[in-house]
Design a protein around this motif. Structure first.
Motif, PDB file in Angstrom:
ATOM      1  N   HIS A  54       0.873  -1.177   0.000  1.00  0.00           N
ATOM      2  CA  HIS A  54       0.000   0.000   0.000  1.00  0.00           C
ATOM      3  C   HIS A  54       0.909   1.225   0.000  1.00  0.00           C
ATOM      4  O   HIS A  54       1.737   1.399   0.894  1.00  0.00           O
ATOM      5  CB  HIS A  54      -0.895   0.012   1.244  1.00  0.00           C
ATOM      6  CG  HIS A  54      -1.888  -1.102   1.275  1.00  0.00           C
ATOM      7  ND1 HIS A  54      -2.939  -1.187   0.391  1.00  0.00           N
ATOM      8  CD2 HIS A  54      -1.997  -2.192   2.093  1.00  0.00           C
ATOM      9  CE1 HIS A  54      -3.655  -2.266   0.651  1.00  0.00           C
ATOM     10  NE2 HIS A  54      -3.102  -2.894   1.676  1.00  0.00           N
ATOM     11  N   ASN A  56      -0.457   4.444  -0.514  1.00  0.00           N
ATOM     12  CA  ASN A  56      -1.265   5.658  -0.364  1.00  0.00           C
ATOM     13  C   ASN A  56      -1.828   5.871   1.039  1.00  0.00           C
ATOM     14  O   ASN A  56      -2.649   6.749   1.255  1.00  0.00           O
ATOM     15  CB  ASN A  56      -2.436   5.617  -1.354  1.00  0.00           C
ATOM     16  CG  ASN A  56      -1.973   5.579  -2.790  1.00  0.00           C
ATOM     17  OD1 ASN A  56      -1.131   6.368  -3.183  1.00  0.00           O
ATOM     18  ND2 ASN A  56      -2.513   4.646  -3.567  1.00  0.00           N
ATOM     19  N   LEU A  57      -1.383   5.054   1.995  1.00  0.00           N
ATOM     20  CA  LEU A  57      -1.973   5.134   3.334  1.00  0.00           C
ATOM     21  C   LEU A  57      -1.148   5.936   4.327  1.00  0.00           C
ATOM     22  O   LEU A  57      -1.556   6.127   5.455  1.00  0.00           O
ATOM     23  CB  LEU A  57      -2.198   3.723   3.897  1.00  0.00           C
ATOM     24  CG  LEU A  57      -3.273   2.884   3.208  1.00  0.00           C
ATOM     25  CD1 LEU A  57      -3.383   1.530   3.887  1.00  0.00           C
ATOM     26  CD2 LEU A  57      -4.616   3.590   3.225  1.00  0.00           C
ATOM     27  N   GLY A  58      -0.001   6.386   3.924  1.00  0.00           N
ATOM     28  CA  GLY A  58       0.849   7.130   4.860  1.00  0.00           C
ATOM     29  C   GLY A  58       2.128   7.563   4.173  1.00  0.00           C
ATOM     30  O   GLY A  58       2.236   7.570   2.947  1.00  0.00           O
ATOM     31  N   GLN A 209      -4.770   1.957  10.407  1.00  0.00           N
ATOM     32  CA  GLN A 209      -4.098   2.832   9.444  1.00  0.00           C
ATOM     33  C   GLN A 209      -5.101   3.377   8.421  1.00  0.00           C
ATOM     34  O   GLN A 209      -5.055   4.552   8.044  1.00  0.00           O
ATOM     35  CB  GLN A 209      -3.000   2.052   8.721  1.00  0.00           C
ATOM     36  CG  GLN A 209      -2.127   2.884   7.799  1.00  0.00           C
ATOM     37  CD  GLN A 209      -1.164   3.781   8.547  1.00  0.00           C
ATOM     38  OE1 GLN A 209      -0.743   3.451   9.649  1.00  0.00           O
ATOM     39  NE2 GLN A 209      -0.822   4.910   7.959  1.00  0.00           N
ATOM     40  N   LEU A 210      -6.005   2.534   7.985  1.00  0.00           N
ATOM     41  CA  LEU A 210      -7.026   2.959   7.025  1.00  0.00           C
ATOM     42  C   LEU A 210      -7.959   3.994   7.648  1.00  0.00           C
ATOM     43  O   LEU A 210      -8.310   4.989   7.013  1.00  0.00           O
ATOM     44  CB  LEU A 210      -7.826   1.747   6.539  1.00  0.00           C
ATOM     45  CG  LEU A 210      -8.983   2.041   5.576  1.00  0.00           C
ATOM     46  CD1 LEU A 210      -8.487   2.757   4.320  1.00  0.00           C
ATOM     47  CD2 LEU A 210      -9.706   0.748   5.192  1.00  0.00           C
ATOM     48  N   THR A 212      -7.223   6.056  10.023  1.00  0.00           N
ATOM     49  CA  THR A 212      -6.465   7.302  10.122  1.00  0.00           C
ATOM     50  C   THR A 212      -6.412   8.007   8.771  1.00  0.00           C
ATOM     51  O   THR A 212      -6.589   9.226   8.684  1.00  0.00           O
ATOM     52  CB  THR A 212      -5.035   7.022  10.617  1.00  0.00           C
ATOM     53  OG1 THR A 212      -5.097   6.409  11.909  1.00  0.00           O
ATOM     54  CG2 THR A 212      -4.222   8.307  10.698  1.00  0.00           C
ATOM     55  N   TRP A 213      -6.176   7.232   7.726  1.00  0.00           N
ATOM     56  CA  TRP A 213      -6.103   7.803   6.373  1.00  0.00           C
ATOM     57  C   TRP A 213      -7.442   8.428   5.972  1.00  0.00           C
ATOM     58  O   TRP A 213      -7.482   9.514   5.410  1.00  0.00           O
ATOM     59  CB  TRP A 213      -5.708   6.730   5.368  1.00  0.00           C
ATOM     60  CG  TRP A 213      -5.626   7.217   3.959  1.00  0.00           C
ATOM     61  CD1 TRP A 213      -4.573   7.850   3.367  1.00  0.00           C
ATOM     62  CD2 TRP A 213      -6.646   7.129   2.960  1.00  0.00           C
ATOM     63  NE1 TRP A 213      -4.862   8.150   2.062  1.00  0.00           N
ATOM     64  CE2 TRP A 213      -6.126   7.723   1.785  1.00  0.00           C
ATOM     65  CE3 TRP A 213      -7.930   6.602   2.935  1.00  0.00           C
ATOM     66  CZ2 TRP A 213      -6.862   7.802   0.597  1.00  0.00           C
ATOM     67  CZ3 TRP A 213      -8.670   6.674   1.755  1.00  0.00           C
ATOM     68  CH2 TRP A 213      -8.133   7.274   0.608  1.00  0.00           C
ATOM     69  N   THR A 216      -7.763  11.731   7.790  1.00  0.00           N
ATOM     70  CA  THR A 216      -6.920  12.763   7.184  1.00  0.00           C
ATOM     71  C   THR A 216      -7.526  13.256   5.884  1.00  0.00           C
ATOM     72  O   THR A 216      -7.565  14.448   5.606  1.00  0.00           O
ATOM     73  CB  THR A 216      -5.509  12.218   6.921  1.00  0.00           C
ATOM     74  OG1 THR A 216      -4.937  11.769   8.155  1.00  0.00           O
ATOM     75  CG2 THR A 216      -4.613  13.281   6.321  1.00  0.00           C
ATOM     76  N   SER A 217      -8.019  12.319   5.068  1.00  0.00           N
ATOM     77  CA  SER A 217      -8.634  12.690   3.799  1.00  0.00           C
ATOM     78  C   SER A 217      -9.877  13.536   4.026  1.00  0.00           C
ATOM     79  O   SER A 217     -10.156  14.473   3.290  1.00  0.00           O
ATOM     80  CB  SER A 217      -8.999  11.431   3.004  1.00  0.00           C
ATOM     81  OG  SER A 217      -7.844  10.686   2.688  1.00  0.00           O
TER      82      SER A 217
END
Length: 251
Positions: A54, A56-58, A209-210, A212-213, A216-217
């Protein structure tokens, strides 16, 4: 305030993994370099390691458990998005899917005493290497006794007139053995497991993590709405809140 020992241990492990990756991952320099694929000691039947990441998650790439056939909450969420029938959902689902990168253990000619490195490359180089192995005139180029060296050539973006460097390979016609140096053979036997360089996160870690992403988005989306007032069309792009609700439905 008491020190968070779990956070300290986590950071220490992260630093160790970064150091291991730096010393064990090989990136070809501009020009020509001769290498040799060696057996992957942890799976002698196949030296090629198809890993999915992945991106794009961080701030760093994250290894997907799907690399080993295990459940990945991000993959599950991406599939759910792609099945809504909405084009924007499908695009985001595709964005969240892990991308393949192939790694293979090698030794660099002239630097054999440094031991095994892992060379990572994309689909094009992978297909080319497999084509050589499938060709009966070449066969198993990774065979320790009768395999063949590979010349890796890197040309800079300026040289090829592109926005990225270009990497090509040339398999040497002469059959050679990997080495007759006992210390090098020992180092090949002591090569690390790929998961020591790219630790596999747990299902719950990836799920967090998802989340959190998504948060943020959502903040970025809200910021755009404050700074840029646009006319709302009859067909609106799905909001982050709607995506977040889909995420909650999934779990």
């Amino acid at each position: 305030m008491a020190i968070n020992l779990d956070a300290i241990r986590s950071r220490l492990n992260s630093l160790k993994n970064t150091n291991n990756r730096t010393s064990n991952i090989w990136k070809p320099d501009p020009g020509e370099t001769q290498i040799r694929i060696v057996p992957y000691i942890h799976n002698k039947e196949n030296p090629f390691l198809e890993l999915y990441f992945h991106y794009n998650l961080g701030k760093r790439s994250i290894l997907s458990p799907a690399s080993f056939g295990r459940p990945d909450p991000v993959v599950e969420f991406a599939e759910k998005l792609k099945q809504t029938g909405d084009k924007e959902d499908w695009v985001m689902g595709r964005k969240l899917e892990p991308k393949m990168r192939v790694y293979v253990p090698i030794i660099v000619r002239g630097q054999e005493t440094e031991g095994v490195k892992f060379w990572g490359f994309g689909k094009m180089i992978y297909e080319e290497l497999l084509a050589f192995i499938a060709d009966p005139d070449y066969g198993d180029i990774s065979d320790p006794q009768s395999g063949r060296d590979i010349v890796v050539t890197v040309k800079s973006a300026e040289e090829v007139g592109k926005s990225y460097a270009e990497t090509t390979i040339r398999v040497k016609p002469k059959e050679t053995q990997v080495t007759d140096n006992s210390s090098v053979i020992e180092k090949i036997k002591q090569q690390p497991n790929i998961t020591e360089l790219f630790p596999e996160p747990t299902y719950d870690e990836l799920k967090s993590q998802l989340q959190t992403w998504l948060g943020t988005s959502s903040q970025e989306e809200n910021s755009k709405e404050v700074n840029y007032k646009e006319t709302v069309s009859t067909k609106q792009t799905p909001t982050i809140e709607e995506i977040d609700n889909a995420f909650k439905d999934l779990f």
